[in-house]
Design a protein around this motif. Structure first.
Motif, PDB file in Angstrom:
ATOM      1  N   GLN A   1      14.100  80.808  75.644  1.00 25.09           N
ATOM      2  CA  GLN A   1      14.493  79.879  74.586  1.00 25.09           C
ATOM      3  C   GLN A   1      13.762  78.557  74.815  1.00 25.09           C
ATOM      4  O   GLN A   1      14.018  77.860  75.783  1.00 25.09           O
ATOM      5  N   VAL A   2      12.847  78.237  73.924  1.00 21.20           N
ATOM      6  CA  VAL A   2      12.040  77.022  74.036  1.00 21.20           C
ATOM      7  C   VAL A   2      12.289  76.156  72.812  1.00 21.20           C
ATOM      8  O   VAL A   2      12.178  76.632  71.676  1.00 21.20           O
ATOM      9  N   THR A   3      12.628  74.904  73.027  1.00 24.05           N
ATOM     10  CA  THR A   3      12.800  73.962  71.928  1.00 24.05           C
ATOM     11  C   THR A   3      11.884  72.763  72.151  1.00 24.05           C
ATOM     12  O   THR A   3      11.648  72.351  73.290  1.00 24.05           O
ATOM     13  N   VAL A   4      11.369  72.210  71.060  1.00 27.49           N
ATOM     14  CA  VAL A   4      10.456  71.067  71.109  1.00 27.49           C
ATOM     15  C   VAL A   4      10.957  70.023  70.121  1.00 27.49           C
ATOM     16  O   VAL A   4      11.180  70.331  68.950  1.00 27.49           O
ATOM     17  N   LEU A   5      11.136  68.785  70.599  1.00 24.43           N
ATOM     18  CA  LEU A   5      11.704  67.732  69.756  1.00 24.43           C
ATOM     19  C   LEU A   5      11.032  66.403  70.071  1.00 24.43           C
ATOM     20  O   LEU A   5      10.908  66.029  71.245  1.00 24.43           O
ATOM     21  N   ASN A   6      10.580  65.692  69.062  1.00 20.60           N
ATOM     22  CA  ASN A   6      10.054  64.338  69.237  1.00 20.60           C
ATOM     23  C   ASN A   6      11.209  63.342  69.247  1.00 20.60           C
ATOM     24  O   ASN A   6      12.099  63.405  68.405  1.00 20.60           O
ATOM     25  N   ILE A   7      11.184  62.413  70.203  1.00 18.43           N
ATOM     26  CA  ILE A   7      12.197  61.367  70.239  1.00 18.43           C
ATOM     27  C   ILE A   7      11.511  60.012  70.103  1.00 18.43           C
ATOM     28  O   ILE A   7      10.509  59.727  70.772  1.00 18.43           O
ATOM     29  N   GLU A   8      12.012  59.193  69.220  1.00 17.19           N
ATOM     30  CA  GLU A   8      11.418  57.892  68.947  1.00 17.19           C
ATOM     31  C   GLU A   8       9.922  58.062  68.707  1.00 17.19           C
ATOM     32  O   GLU A   8       9.499  58.948  67.977  1.00 17.19           O
ATOM     33  N   LYS A   9       9.081  57.230  69.353  1.00 17.76           N
ATOM     34  CA  LYS A   9       7.642  57.317  69.141  1.00 17.76           C
ATOM     35  C   LYS A   9       6.887  57.746  70.400  1.00 17.76           C
ATOM     36  O   LYS A   9       5.704  58.038  70.342  1.00 17.76           O
ATOM     37  N   ASP A  10       7.603  57.771  71.520  1.00 13.83           N
ATOM     38  CA  ASP A  10       6.893  57.821  72.794  1.00 13.83           C
ATOM     39  C   ASP A  10       6.659  59.218  73.351  1.00 13.83           C
ATOM     40  O   ASP A  10       5.597  59.502  73.892  1.00 13.83           O
ATOM     41  N   TYR A  11       7.646  60.095  73.265  1.00 14.10           N
ATOM     42  CA  TYR A  11       7.563  61.367  73.960  1.00 14.10           C
ATOM     43  C   TYR A  11       7.917  62.532  73.044  1.00 14.10           C
ATOM     44  O   TYR A  11       8.632  62.387  72.065  1.00 14.10           O
ATOM     45  N   THR A  12       7.448  63.696  73.450  1.00 16.33           N
ATOM     46  CA  THR A  12       7.967  64.957  72.935  1.00 16.33           C
ATOM     47  C   THR A  12       8.784  65.583  74.052  1.00 16.33           C
ATOM     48  O   THR A  12       8.326  65.656  75.199  1.00 16.33           O
ATOM     49  N   VAL A  13       9.987  66.033  73.734  1.00 16.93           N
ATOM     50  CA  VAL A  13      10.871  66.633  74.731  1.00 16.93           C
ATOM     51  C   VAL A  13      10.841  68.148  74.571  1.00 16.93           C
ATOM     52  O   VAL A  13      11.081  68.670  73.487  1.00 16.93           O
ATOM     53  N   ILE A  14      10.545  68.841  75.661  1.00 17.64           N
ATOM     54  CA  ILE A  14      10.536  70.304  75.674  1.00 17.64           C
ATOM     55  C   ILE A  14      11.658  70.775  76.588  1.00 17.64           C
ATOM     56  O   ILE A  14      11.763  70.332  77.736  1.00 17.64           O
ATOM     57  N   THR A  15      12.512  71.655  76.096  1.00 19.87           N
ATOM     58  CA  THR A  15      13.539  72.269  76.929  1.00 19.87           C
ATOM     59  C   THR A  15      13.340  73.776  76.924  1.00 19.87           C
ATOM     60  O   THR A  15      12.996  74.352  75.898  1.00 19.87           O
ATOM     61  N   MET A  16      13.562  74.383  78.070  1.00 20.70           N
ATOM     62  CA  MET A  16      13.338  75.820  78.233  1.00 20.70           C
ATOM     63  C   MET A  16      14.473  76.445  79.015  1.00 20.70           C
ATOM     64  O   MET A  16      14.860  75.931  80.070  1.00 20.70           O
ATOM     65  N   ARG A  17      14.999  77.527  78.503  1.00 24.46           N
ATOM     66  CA  ARG A  17      15.969  78.355  79.212  1.00 24.46           C
ATOM     67  C   ARG A  17      15.406  79.768  79.300  1.00 24.46           C
ATOM     68  O   ARG A  17      14.939  80.321  78.316  1.00 24.46           O
ATOM     69  N   SER A  18      15.479  80.329  80.489  1.00 26.69           N
ATOM     70  CA  SER A  18      14.985  81.698  80.673  1.00 26.69           C
ATOM     71  C   SER A  18      15.608  82.272  81.933  1.00 26.69           C
ATOM     72  O   SER A  18      16.208  81.545  82.740  1.00 26.69           O
ATOM     73  N   LYS A  19      15.433  83.551  82.108  1.00 25.45           N
ATOM     74  CA  LYS A  19      15.838  84.174  83.359  1.00 25.45           C
ATOM     75  C   LYS A  19      15.017  83.574  84.493  1.00 25.45           C
ATOM     76  O   LYS A  19      13.801  83.419  84.379  1.00 25.45           O
ATOM     77  N   ASP A  20      15.680  83.235  85.577  1.00 27.22           N
ATOM     78  CA  ASP A  20      14.958  82.646  86.709  1.00 27.22           C
ATOM     79  C   ASP A  20      14.134  83.722  87.412  1.00 27.22           C
ATOM     80  O   ASP A  20      14.512  84.895  87.452  1.00 27.22           O
ATOM     81  N   ARG A  21      12.992  83.326  87.941  1.00 27.17           N
ATOM     82  CA  ARG A  21      12.130  84.227  88.708  1.00 27.17           C
ATOM     83  C   ARG A  21      11.173  83.392  89.536  1.00 27.17           C
ATOM     84  O   ARG A  21      10.963  82.204  89.263  1.00 27.17           O
ATOM     85  N   PRO A  22      10.540  83.987  90.550  1.00 28.14           N
ATOM     86  CA  PRO A  22       9.560  83.242  91.349  1.00 28.14           C
ATOM     87  C   PRO A  22       8.376  82.773  90.494  1.00 28.14           C
ATOM     88  O   PRO A  22       7.975  83.439  89.547  1.00 28.14           O
TER      89      PRO A  22
END
Length: 442
Positions: free
Chosen positions: A241-262
């Motif tokens: 699950q990957v989401t991408v969101l711009n906040i204000e003017k400075d950054y793009t925020v990426i969040t990722m959820r997945s099964k953990d692995r090496p």
């Protein structure tokens, strides 16, 4: 002049690495402080990955001219890194590697070697493809000493290191190298589609295979999903699950959820680096089953994502980075004495028994081979245990071992996590102790 000035600044401000086994009860805490430069996060993560350390938590900050990372790590057995020699070695590696300023596309390092010839392959995946490649190499008197093969979205990529059977050294004859390249291209080509295959045979060169495989598959655009590949996959809920969101003017925020692995963090940072993005802030938190990652990024030109098309491409590429190394199928491990044509014989037996190699790691050391194969049947379904018993009978019960079966493994219980919040809230909450940051001794 700018480049020379940057080098001078780095020499005047060498990286500071602090390794602490006291602050955290269940992990070794590694803090890296350095002058900031593009690609430094990848360098640090790769050093930890190369040393088989598991990153359980991480905090990343590189705003301005300074870079600071904190990692909670454990070894492969789940323990702290307590041996003094190991601790000293980690510190030396980090200080030396972070001091080096490589180019963007080869940020992992490329070194000349007389030991082998490197072959890179890209093509449409199909049952028996790797077996055919191995057969061609065996016929050309090439011994495969190391290799890594990935498949994703009906595409296959491999980095193979070979030597001459007669000399045990790298192959340098240009005519022979040209023959190898031509014959391998013929194997990879489907319906005479020259665009569907690519083969590169280089003079003796050493590079990190996993880093290179990410570059190869990214350049091959394996992140573009096709209907045929999607149809074979599990439901959407099983995918990252990957989401991408711009906040204000400075950054793009990426969040990722997945099964953990090496090596999950390494794979993601590789892709962000190849896409010319810079991580300014980030956090990583892994639970018993799930990994949560959050990054504040900008493009290398200093701008956040600027369009919906760019946002969709980032999501696709990060999903691909997570999925490429995901273990699919039955894991088989081969341990035996090396000999000419061994890999060709093993993969031929797999092909004759309708096994499809989804991923493989090939290594040879001191005359011994240790190869790992992840296999399914030709439809992508679990392998019949009777077929595995038959194959082990042909190869040798003690030589070929069954390690695990990710397809048949029971679905893990759902796990709730409280890490799904933006770093902005994380900063405001003053919960840096979650990462057990190292105390300041200055």
């Amino acid at each position: 002049m700018d480049d020379e000035y940057a080098k001078l600044i780095r020499r005047m401000n060498p990286p500071r690495v602090v390794i602490d086994n006291v602050t955290c009860e269940d992990a070794t805490v590694i803090q890296v402080d350095s002058v900031n430069k593009h690609g430094i996060l990848l360098q640090v993560v790769q050093v930890l990955t190369d040393m088989n350390l598991v990153i359980r938590k991480a905090y990343i900050s590189s705003d301005g001219g300074w870079f600071m990372d904190v990692f909670n790590v454990i070894d492969q057995d789940g323990n702290k890194v307590s041996d003094k020699e190991d601790v000293d070695y980690i510190q030396r590696r980090l200080e030396n590697d972070v001091s080096f300023a490589p180019s963007l596309r080869s940020s992992v390092g490329v070194m000349p070697s007389e030991e082998h010839t490197s072959i890179e392959l890209t093509g449409n995946d199909r049952p028996g493809l790797f077996s055919e490649v191995c057969a061609v190499l065996a016929d050309l008197q090439c011994n495969v000493v190391n290799a890594e093969i990935w498949t994703h979205n009906d595409r296959a990529a491999a980095v193979v290191h070979v030597t001459d059977n007669s000399t045990g050294l790298a192959i340098k004859d240009l005519k022979r190298l040209s023959t190898i390249k031509e014959l391998l291209c013929n194997v990879l080509r489907v319906n005479n589609d020259i665009k569907a295959a690519k083969t590169t045979v280089s003079p003796p060169v050493f590079m990190n295979r996993e880093r290179r495989l990410h570059q190869i598959m990214f350049d091959d655009r394996d992140y573009e999903r096709v209907e045929k590949a999607v149809g074979r996959r599990e439901d959407r809920s099983s995918r990252p699950q990957v989401t991408v969101l711009n906040i204000e003017k400075d950054y793009t925020v990426i969040t990722m959820r997945s099964k953990d692995r090496p090596k999950l963090l390494f794979d993601i940072v590789c892709t962000l680096t190849d896409m010319q993005y810079v991580v300014f802030h980030g956090m990583v938190n892994t639970g018993r089953m799930e990994a949560y990652q959050e990054f504040y990024i900008r493009h290398i030109d200093g701008l956040p994502l600027s369009s919906e098309a760019e946002r969709e491409r980032v999501i696709q590429c990060l999903e691909a980075a997570i999925e490429r190394r995901a273990s699919e199928g039955l894991e088989l491990e081969l341990c035996t004495e090396d000999r000419a044509g061994l890999l060709s014989d093993i993969t031929r037996i797999f092909r004759e028994n309708s096994l499809c190699i989804k991923r493989a790691e090939i290594s040879t050391k001191g005359g011994k081979v240790k190869d790992t194969f992840y296999v399914t049947d030709v439809t992508g379904s679990p392998v019949d245990p009777k077929i595995i018993d038959s194959i082990r009978g042909q190869i040798g019960q003690t030589k070929l071992q069954v390690k695990s079966n990710s397809i048949l493994a029971p679905k893990p219980p759902e796990e709730t996590t409280t890490t799904g919040f933006f770093l902005g809230n994380f900063f405001k909450a003053r919960t840096f102790q979650t990462f057990k940051l190292i105390r300041s001794y200055s």
